[in-house]
Scaffold this active site. Sequence first.
Site, short mmCIF file in Angstrom:
data_model
loop_
_atom_site.label_atom_id
_atom_site.label_comp_id
_atom_site.label_asym_id
_atom_site.label_seq_id
_atom_site.Cartn_x
_atom_site.Cartn_y
_atom_site.Cartn_z
N ASP A 61 -7.22 14.29 -1.67
CA ASP A 61 -8.39 13.44 -1.33
C ASP A 61 -9.60 14.34 -1.11
O ASP A 61 -10.71 14.07 -1.60
CB ASP A 61 -8.16 12.64 -0.04
CG ASP A 61 -6.98 11.69 -0.11
OD1 ASP A 61 -7.18 10.48 -0.04
OD2 ASP A 61 -5.83 12.17 -0.24
N ASP A 127 -14.62 6.93 -4.01
CA ASP A 127 -13.31 7.03 -3.36
C ASP A 127 -12.51 8.01 -4.23
O ASP A 127 -12.06 7.67 -5.31
CB ASP A 127 -12.62 5.66 -3.33
CG ASP A 127 -11.32 5.70 -2.55
OD1 ASP A 127 -10.79 6.81 -2.31
OD2 ASP A 127 -10.83 4.61 -2.19
N THR A 132 -3.90 6.41 -1.25
CA THR A 132 -3.33 7.61 -0.62
C THR A 132 -1.96 7.32 0.00
O THR A 132 -1.09 8.20 0.01
CB THR A 132 -4.29 8.15 0.46
OG1 THR A 132 -5.57 8.33 -0.14
CG2 THR A 132 -3.82 9.49 1.02
N HIS A 207 -1.01 -2.27 4.37
CA HIS A 207 -1.92 -2.63 5.47
C HIS A 207 -1.89 -4.13 5.77
O HIS A 207 -2.94 -4.76 5.92
CB HIS A 207 -3.36 -2.20 5.15
CG HIS A 207 -3.55 -0.72 5.03
ND1 HIS A 207 -3.59 -0.06 3.83
CD2 HIS A 207 -3.68 0.24 5.98
CE1 HIS A 207 -3.76 1.24 4.03
NE2 HIS A 207 -3.82 1.44 5.32
N1 LIG Z 1 -6.35 -1.03 8.04
C1 LIG Z 1 -6.80 -0.09 7.21
N2 LIG Z 1 -7.14 1.14 7.66
C2 LIG Z 1 -7.59 2.10 6.84
N3 LIG Z 1 -7.75 1.93 5.50
C3 LIG Z 1 -7.43 0.74 5.00
C4 LIG Z 1 -6.94 -0.33 5.81
N4 LIG Z 1 -6.72 -1.39 5.02
C5 LIG Z 1 -7.05 -1.01 3.76
N5 LIG Z 1 -7.48 0.26 3.75
C6 LIG Z 1 -7.91 1.06 2.59
O1 LIG Z 1 -8.18 0.23 1.47
C7 LIG Z 1 -7.58 0.77 0.30
C8 LIG Z 1 -6.59 -0.21 -0.25
O2 LIG Z 1 -5.61 -0.46 0.72
P1 LIG Z 1 -4.23 -1.11 0.34
O3 LIG Z 1 -3.54 -0.14 -0.56
O4 LIG Z 1 -3.52 -1.33 1.63
O5 LIG Z 1 -4.58 -2.39 -0.35
C9 LIG Z 1 -6.93 2.10 0.71
O6 LIG Z 1 -7.81 3.14 0.33
P2 LIG Z 1 -7.42 4.73 0.35
O7 LIG Z 1 -6.06 4.86 -0.20
O8 LIG Z 1 -8.49 5.29 -0.54
O9 LIG Z 1 -7.58 5.20 1.75
C10 LIG Z 1 -6.75 1.94 2.19
O10 LIG Z 1 -6.79 3.13 2.94
MG LIG Z 2 -9.46 3.58 -1.20
MG LIG Z 3 -8.18 6.70 2.71
MG LIG Z 4 -9.34 7.14 -0.73
#
Ligand SMILES: Nc1ncnc2c1ncn2[C@@H]1O[C@H](COP(=O)(O)O)[C@@H](OP(=O)(O)O)[C@H]1O
Ligand SMILES: [Mg+2]
Ligand SMILES: [Mg+2]
Ligand SMILES: [Mg+2]
Length: 330
Positions: A61, A127, A132, A207
């Site tokens: 990242d 991003d 991640t 999440h």
């Molecule tokens: N509660 C939370 N806290 C931090 N990041 C979140 C989050 N919910 C969603 N995201 C971020 O939104 C993106 C998609 O989330 P998801 O895979 O759960 O759908 C991910 O980006 P990153 O992987 O770039 O951090 C994730 O970190």
């Molecule tokens: Mg993201």
């Molecule tokens: Mg992230």
């Molecule tokens: Mg990211």
Amino acid sequence: MSLTADEMWARSSFLTRLVASSATISEAAGDIIKAVMTDGDLKVINKSAVGQPIDVQTEADRAAQYIIEKSLQLKFDNKLTIIGEEEVTSEVERRESGFSTDVLALEDRLPAEFKAIKPEDVVVWVDPLDGTSEFAAKSRGREPKLNQVTVLIGIAYKNRAIAGVVHQPYYNGTESRTVVGIVNTGVIGLNVISQFDEKVVVTTASHSTDAVKKAIEALEKANLADRIEKVSGAGFKVLKCLEGATAYVFASHGCKKWDTCAPEALLVAAGGTLTDISGRPITYAANVQHPNTGGVLATAPTVNHDSYVNAIPDDVKAFLPETPVVTSKQ
Ligand SMILES: Nc1ncnc2c1ncn2[C@@H]1O[C@H](COP(=O)(O)O)[C@@H](OP(=O)(O)O)[C@H]1O
Ligand SMILES: [Mg+2]
Ligand SMILES: [Mg+2]
Ligand SMILES: [Mg+2]
């Protein structure tokens, strides 16, 4: 007679050049992401505050953020406003100065308003590694689904997402692909599917919350979700909506502007829609708060977006207010 790459660059407007460069830079970031994975030491840290759900960041990242920002600013004389998920800390020597001629070929279809865009008119949302939680799955004892990892570079103009690059470093195993969309212009790198045998709704794999579950249940009751697929990454979920899924629904404020800017532009360029969970447009002004406080609701081309908005329960909508625009730095 066909033009050389340099001739195509010379006749292109700033926006087309920016998107063409972003496409090639996203591929360089993808190379770096793969190199970190091959090296094996992801140097995982948890970014979240004490007591909050885990929010991981890896060396990939950080390094991908670095090469994207440094390469873009070098190419465009430090004139860009770039807002990225990660700090620019992990130094990488490589700078990518290449550009995609496939993207430059979109110049002829670019609306006149977009041809007049100048560097100071845009905000670039980065991003460097979306998904991640999948990329770092091994650190939690699970095999990663690496095709869910994407690099996202989104371009906003007048507060709206107008162009997006979504690069998948592990599209097909180790093979990558780069998908690009410019609103009212075109999409390259993917064949858009807009006919559906069943309604597949994609949502978060990592999440989930009570509101996320409640929104999905309501869609099932309204016959708008025949099957639910839990996958990682906003970029990957929007790619899903272009390749057979009907909708991406996330009734939570965890997703940020850099998660949605590039995917939204790509989806809109293909004829789809991305708003917050209440159907309000998402604002990408430089001074907007970063979390998508209103949640995310995306629908594929030809799908009735309003039918999904209307099926989300009012108490879920009330829990997810519109994102305020702020004047102070966050
Ligand atoms: N509660 C939370 N806290 C931090 N990041 C979140 C989050 N919910 C969603 N995201 C971020 O939104 C993106 C998609 O989330 P998801 O895979 O759960 O759908 C991910 O980006 P990153 O992987 O770039 O951090 C994730 O970190
Ligand atoms: Mg993201
Ligand atoms: Mg992230
Ligand atoms: Mg990211």
